[in-house]
Scaffold this motif. Structure first.
Motif, PDB file in Angstrom:
ATOM      1  N   UNK A  33       0.858  -1.175   0.000  1.00  0.00           N
ATOM      2  CA  UNK A  33       0.000   0.000   0.000  1.00  0.00           C
ATOM      3  C   UNK A  33       0.898   1.229   0.000  1.00  0.00           C
ATOM      4  N   UNK A  34       0.522   2.231  -0.767  1.00  0.00           N
ATOM      5  CA  UNK A  34       1.284   3.484  -0.797  1.00  0.00           C
ATOM      6  C   UNK A  34       0.284   4.623  -0.656  1.00  0.00           C
ATOM      7  N   UNK A  35       0.285   5.258   0.504  1.00  0.00           N
ATOM      8  CA  UNK A  35      -0.663   6.324   0.799  1.00  0.00           C
ATOM      9  C   UNK A  35       0.113   7.633   0.824  1.00  0.00           C
ATOM     10  N   UNK A  36      -0.263   8.557  -0.084  1.00  0.00           N
ATOM     11  CA  UNK A  36       0.520   9.781  -0.250  1.00  0.00           C
ATOM     12  C   UNK A  36      -0.316  11.053  -0.239  1.00  0.00           C
ATOM     13  N   UNK A  37      -1.656  10.926  -0.076  1.00  0.00           N
ATOM     14  CA  UNK A  37      -2.474  12.133  -0.135  1.00  0.00           C
ATOM     15  C   UNK A  37      -3.848  11.946   0.493  1.00  0.00           C
ATOM     16  N   UNK A  38      -4.486  13.064   0.716  1.00  0.00           N
ATOM     17  CA  UNK A  38      -5.894  13.121   1.092  1.00  0.00           C
ATOM     18  C   UNK A  38      -6.677  12.861  -0.190  1.00  0.00           C
ATOM     19  N   UNK A  39      -7.422  11.790  -0.227  1.00  0.00           N
ATOM     20  CA  UNK A  39      -8.150  11.412  -1.432  1.00  0.00           C
ATOM     21  C   UNK A  39      -9.310  12.360  -1.736  1.00  0.00           C
ATOM     22  N   UNK A  40      -9.997  12.842  -0.737  1.00  0.00           N
ATOM     23  CA  UNK A  40     -11.174  13.688  -0.969  1.00  0.00           C
ATOM     24  C   UNK A  40     -10.810  15.029  -1.592  1.00  0.00           C
ATOM     25  N   UNK A  41      -9.697  15.614  -1.155  1.00  0.00           N
ATOM     26  CA  UNK A  41      -9.309  16.946  -1.624  1.00  0.00           C
ATOM     27  C   UNK A  41      -8.044  16.924  -2.483  1.00  0.00           C
ATOM     28  N   UNK A  42      -7.523  15.719  -2.740  1.00  0.00           N
ATOM     29  CA  UNK A  42      -6.347  15.544  -3.603  1.00  0.00           C
ATOM     30  C   UNK A  42      -5.149  16.366  -3.141  1.00  0.00           C
ATOM     31  N   UNK A  43      -5.011  16.503  -1.834  1.00  0.00           N
ATOM     32  CA  UNK A  43      -3.867  17.221  -1.253  1.00  0.00           C
ATOM     33  C   UNK A  43      -2.779  16.198  -0.928  1.00  0.00           C
ATOM     34  N   UNK A  44      -1.644  16.304  -1.593  1.00  0.00           N
ATOM     35  CA  UNK A  44      -0.543  15.390  -1.311  1.00  0.00           C
ATOM     36  C   UNK A  44       0.111  15.754   0.015  1.00  0.00           C
ATOM     37  N   UNK A  45       0.520  14.730   0.754  1.00  0.00           N
ATOM     38  CA  UNK A  45       1.137  14.955   2.062  1.00  0.00           C
ATOM     39  C   UNK A  45       2.420  15.772   1.942  1.00  0.00           C
ATOM     40  N   UNK A  46       3.168  15.599   0.868  1.00  0.00           N
ATOM     41  CA  UNK A  46       4.397  16.378   0.700  1.00  0.00           C
ATOM     42  C   UNK A  46       4.064  17.868   0.615  1.00  0.00           C
ATOM     43  N   UNK A  47       2.952  18.213  -0.028  1.00  0.00           N
ATOM     44  CA  UNK A  47       2.530  19.619  -0.111  1.00  0.00           C
ATOM     45  C   UNK A  47       2.019  20.099   1.247  1.00  0.00           C
ATOM     46  N   UNK A  48       1.288  19.253   1.964  1.00  0.00           N
ATOM     47  CA  UNK A  48       0.814  19.626   3.294  1.00  0.00           C
ATOM     48  C   UNK A  48       1.993  19.838   4.243  1.00  0.00           C
ATOM     49  N   UNK A  49       3.033  19.022   4.102  1.00  0.00           N
ATOM     50  CA  UNK A  49       4.231  19.204   4.936  1.00  0.00           C
ATOM     51  C   UNK A  49       4.899  20.533   4.619  1.00  0.00           C
ATOM     52  N   UNK A  50       4.974  20.881   3.334  1.00  0.00           N
ATOM     53  CA  UNK A  50       5.568  22.155   2.941  1.00  0.00           C
ATOM     54  C   UNK A  50       4.791  23.318   3.558  1.00  0.00           C
ATOM     55  N   UNK A  98      -8.957  16.600   4.959  1.00  0.00           N
ATOM     56  CA  UNK A  98      -9.323  15.905   6.189  1.00  0.00           C
ATOM     57  C   UNK A  98     -10.645  16.285   6.819  1.00  0.00           C
ATOM     58  N   UNK A  99     -11.575  16.865   6.052  1.00  0.00           N
ATOM     59  CA  UNK A  99     -12.856  17.238   6.651  1.00  0.00           C
ATOM     60  C   UNK A  99     -14.034  16.476   6.056  1.00  0.00           C
ATOM     61  N   UNK A 100     -13.783  15.634   5.081  1.00  0.00           N
ATOM     62  CA  UNK A 100     -14.861  14.858   4.469  1.00  0.00           C
ATOM     63  C   UNK A 100     -14.868  13.454   5.090  1.00  0.00           C
ATOM     64  N   UNK A 101     -14.132  12.536   4.521  1.00  0.00           N
ATOM     65  CA  UNK A 101     -14.114  11.167   5.079  1.00  0.00           C
ATOM     66  C   UNK A 101     -13.193  11.059   6.290  1.00  0.00           C
ATOM     67  N   UNK A 102     -12.227  11.941   6.390  1.00  0.00           N
ATOM     68  CA  UNK A 102     -11.273  12.026   7.506  1.00  0.00           C
ATOM     69  C   UNK A 102     -10.292  10.859   7.614  1.00  0.00           C
ATOM     70  N   UNK A 103     -10.229  10.023   6.588  1.00  0.00           N
ATOM     71  CA  UNK A 103      -9.300   8.891   6.631  1.00  0.00           C
ATOM     72  C   UNK A 103      -7.839   9.335   6.584  1.00  0.00           C
TER      73      UNK A 103
END
Length: 78
Positions: free
Chosen positions: A3-20, A40-45
């Protein structure tokens, strides 16, 4: 299969961008980061991944996380 999880699926925000954004704004909590980016405000996964990212700096995850608290940060070696 890995499994490779790299972003918020609902808002298509990549974690690398959120870290920046977190680094740029000084956000250290999920709520502080949500003041600067929409995620992180829709499904919150993605919330446990973003919480861990804020503590560890990781932006790619290969394990499924639940909403448990993230691990304590490792001390920085000087």
């Amino acid at each position: 299969m890995t499994v490779r999880i790299v972003r918020c699926e609902c808002f298509h925000q990549e974690f690398v961008e959120l870290k920046r954004i977190a680094d740029e704004t000084g956000a250290t909590t999920l709520e502080e980061l949500q003041e600067h980016a929409e995620f992180g405000i829709s499904c919150r996964l993605c919330n446990p991944y973003v919480r861990r990212m804020l503590v560890t700096g990781e932006t790619v995850f290969t394990e499924l996380l639940d909403d448990a608290p993230p691990p304590e940060p490792k001390p920085k070696v000087k």
